[in-house]
Write an enzyme that holds these catalytic residues in place. Sequence first.
Site, PDB file in Angstrom:
ATOM      1  N   GLY A  21       0.797  -1.227   0.000  1.00 50.36           N
ATOM      2  CA  GLY A  21       0.000   0.000   0.000  1.00 50.36           C
ATOM      3  C   GLY A  21       0.827   1.273   0.000  1.00 50.36           C
ATOM      4  O   GLY A  21       0.381   2.323   0.467  1.00 50.36           O
ATOM      5  N   GLU A  92       9.561   6.572  -2.021  1.00 52.76           N
ATOM      6  CA  GLU A  92       9.051   5.193  -1.998  1.00 52.76           C
ATOM      7  C   GLU A  92      10.220   4.240  -2.123  1.00 52.76           C
ATOM      8  O   GLU A  92      10.936   4.257  -3.138  1.00 52.76           O
ATOM      9  CB  GLU A  92       8.066   4.975  -3.138  1.00 52.76           C
TER      10      GLU A  92
END
Length: 224
Positions: A21, A92
């Site tokens: 996620g 990320e």
Amino acid sequence: ALKQKNSRPFTVIVEGNIGCGKTTFLEYFGKHKSICVLAEPVDIWRNADGHNLLGLMYEDPKKWSFTFQSYVQLTMLQNHLKPTTCPVKLIERSVYSARYCFVEKLTNDGLLAKPSSAVIDKWFQWIIEQNFAQVDLIVYLRTSPEIVYQRILQRKRPEEKTVSLSYLRALHQIHEDWLYHKTLFQCPAPTLILNANLEKSVIEQEYEKCESHILNLRHLEQVL
Ligand SMILES: Cc1cc2cn([C@H]3C[C@H](O)[C@@H](CO)O3)c(=O)nc2[nH]1
């Protein structure tokens, strides 16, 4: 008094298993204008001068893991070094999960030969020594392998059709040893652990737990 503007933004890396996620997390925090979000360059890995390195790696990991992980390390380094005027930078994954999770796993499985793994590690150690990948906070989106497996099946990313539950279990264990038990490698920054098994409908309440850590600290420094 005006504080001396720090040369480096407050840098946060978002870590976790495949399908945990991260994109949803980045979308939530990307709305803040004071946060610069750098997503994982998956589309660049899928088209490096026309080569789908991600696809090649999943098709024939023994042959292509070095090529792929070597390029991943470069693109992650580029994200670490990317300048921004934002006070907060949210990345990320990182060179840390590249080396400690994925390269570690591929090497353990004999899919990345030891000499190749050693060269990737030499680059990694140099990057760290040069302070090119400084991090102030790690957000660990902690999940169960079974849940991320279901999400991957639903997401249907073509290259990931061969991703098995056992691979996800092993990758989960490596993330747990690194970021939860802290027995694998040393953590480059304090770690915030979130329950990322939660459904999208309720997970924003979980995100709010780290909002204060990500936003206020840096903001206060900026305005004081
Ligand atoms: C840093 C890093 C990210 C990363 C992602 N991947 C794979 C896992 C997913 O299938 C896809 C996107 O995260 O790329 C990998 O094999 N090695 C990696 N290393």
